[in-house]
Design a protein around this motif. Structure first.
Motif, mmCIF file in Angstrom:
data_model
loop_
_atom_site.group_PDB
_atom_site.id
_atom_site.type_symbol
_atom_site.label_atom_id
_atom_site.label_comp_id
_atom_site.label_asym_id
_atom_site.label_seq_id
_atom_site.Cartn_x
_atom_site.Cartn_y
_atom_site.Cartn_z
ATOM 1 N N UNK A 32 0.814 -1.216 0.000
ATOM 2 C CA UNK A 32 0.000 0.000 0.000
ATOM 3 C C UNK A 32 0.849 1.267 0.000
ATOM 4 N N UNK A 33 2.155 1.117 0.175
ATOM 5 C CA UNK A 33 3.064 2.265 0.188
ATOM 6 C C UNK A 33 3.630 2.563 -1.200
ATOM 7 N N UNK A 34 3.225 1.755 -2.198
ATOM 8 C CA UNK A 34 3.797 1.882 -3.534
ATOM 9 C C UNK A 34 3.109 2.993 -4.327
ATOM 10 N N UNK A 35 3.911 3.911 -4.827
ATOM 11 C CA UNK A 35 3.422 5.027 -5.638
ATOM 12 C C UNK A 35 4.494 5.364 -6.674
ATOM 13 N N UNK A 36 4.080 5.515 -7.919
ATOM 14 C CA UNK A 36 5.004 5.772 -9.015
ATOM 15 C C UNK A 36 4.625 7.084 -9.692
ATOM 16 N N UNK A 37 5.615 7.930 -9.933
ATOM 17 C CA UNK A 37 5.409 9.179 -10.661
ATOM 18 C C UNK A 37 6.266 9.182 -11.911
ATOM 19 N N UNK A 38 5.688 9.630 -13.024
ATOM 20 C CA UNK A 38 6.422 9.672 -14.285
ATOM 21 C C UNK A 38 5.893 10.812 -15.138
ATOM 22 N N UNK A 43 9.207 -2.632 -10.460
ATOM 23 C CA UNK A 43 10.446 -2.482 -9.693
ATOM 24 C C UNK A 43 10.148 -2.222 -8.220
ATOM 25 N N UNK A 44 9.182 -1.336 -7.962
ATOM 26 C CA UNK A 44 8.842 -1.039 -6.574
ATOM 27 C C UNK A 44 8.189 -2.235 -5.885
ATOM 28 N N UNK A 45 7.420 -3.001 -6.634
ATOM 29 C CA UNK A 45 6.817 -4.204 -6.057
ATOM 30 C C UNK A 45 7.902 -5.207 -5.681
#
Length: 337
Positions: free
Chosen positions: A45-51, A142-144
């Motif tokens: 639940x802490x995973x967040x991706x910005x692009x 990658x974050x997972x």
């Protein structure tokens, strides 16, 4: 990475002192299912991706089925975990359009390295195609994997405290004594002299350089080196750090400590750094430089002020516990240059 109880003893976290289960002879088992379930949910639940395409984040752990346990027999920990995970994600494009999708991790188990875990990213039913799915398949995956690696590391460190205890004579592994004896041999090389801040004594010092390539972006690699939970992940040991100018850090159970002197996100980290066994008050100056190589990141470590005779151990420790640890934990493996 070094096997349990192997490697230079100054990089090894000291064992907890206790008299229970002397010699670790008896078979003990600990159910880690409930703890693992909460930890996996927290990390996902802490995973967040910005692009440039927009932002994506995990909004729900819709399925989490499986189990985890740890066994200790004769001082050897045996880990078992097997999970079937489904996640929901939401993306928002730069134009403000919202999209929904799913992530499946069908077999997170002790049989697979985090870099080998299968991750399936898809759009929700009837959702139109969007470039955000590519963002989730790359940066999101990658974050997972980082979250998966961190869960495994915390399972093997946080949750296992007290499961391997000292033998009757206070030593958990006879191998440690053998290593300490071997570690007494010095390999002197002349260089410069430096004054210990507190002791006021000049000692000969030298410089150490390591350069390596990681299959990730400078942003992700910088993040791994400056977030406490990720540092604990790749060192597989307790750590405390505050990644701000003047912030202190302690790694590997206090065997390594220092202070951040300069932080330039994705480009450079400068810190004072020392082994616990070095002369009192003596720190080396460590500079980490990140270079974007287009899909890869070159990381150069330069250490100035390393005590004479400590250069080989310092270089080997950084390579094993930092560089190789990051690659093996987060799947950023690449050949050493």
């Amino acid at each position: 990475m070094a096997k349990w109880g192997e490697g230079d003893p100054r990089w090894i976290v000291e064992m907890r002192a206790d008299a229970t289960n002397v010699n670790n002879w008896h078979w003990t088992e600990r159910d880690a299912t409930s703890w693992s379930s909460e930890k996996i949910k927290e990390l996902m639940m802490d995973i967040r991706v910005e692009s440039e395409e927009g932002t994506c984040e995990i909004t729900e752990v819709s399925k989490l089925e499986g189990e985890a346990s740890i066994n200790n027999r004769k001082g050897k920990l045996i880990f078992f975990y097997e999970w079937d995970i489904k996640l929901n994600w939401t993306g928002v494009s730069k134009s403000g359009v919202k999209y929904k999708g799913h992530v499946e991790i069908p077999n997170l188990s002790d049989e697979n390295d985090p870099s080998e875990v299968e991750i399936r990213v898809s759009m929700a039913k009837d959702e139109p195609e969007t470039n955000l799915i590519g963002v989730m398949r790359r940066q999101g995956s990658n974050q997972i994997r980082e979250a998966v690696a961190l869960y495994i590391s915390m399972l093997k460190t946080e949750f296992t405290q007290g499961m391997i205890l000292p033998t009757a004579n206070g030593v958990s592994h006879s191998r440690v004594t053998e290593i300490k004896q071997k570690a007494e041999t010095n390999m002197p090389q002349t260089s410069k002299s430096q004054t210990c801040q507190n002791a006021g004594v000049k000692i000969p010092t030298c410089k150490v350089n390591i350069k390596d390539t990681f299959l990730t972006s400078p942003e992700e690699l910088y993040r791994v080196l400056t977030r406490q939970e990720l540092v604990q992940g790749f060192t597989h040991a307790p750590a405390s750090l505050t990644a701000d100018k003047g912030g202190k850090f302690q790694l590997l159970g206090g065997n390594v400590s220092g202070e951040f002197l300069e932080l330039e996100p994705e480009k450079k980290i400068v810190m004072s750094w020392r082994f616990k066994s070095w002369p009192q008050g003596h720190h080396a100056s460590i500079t980490l430089t990140f270079t974007d190589k287009g899909g890869e990141t070159e990381l150069q470590m330069e250490a100035r002020g390393v005590p004479q005779g400590e250069e080989d151990r310092t270089k080997e420790g950084w390579k094993r516990y930092y560089f190789d640890g990051i690659k093996q934990t987060f799947g950023y493996g690449a050949l050493l240059l």
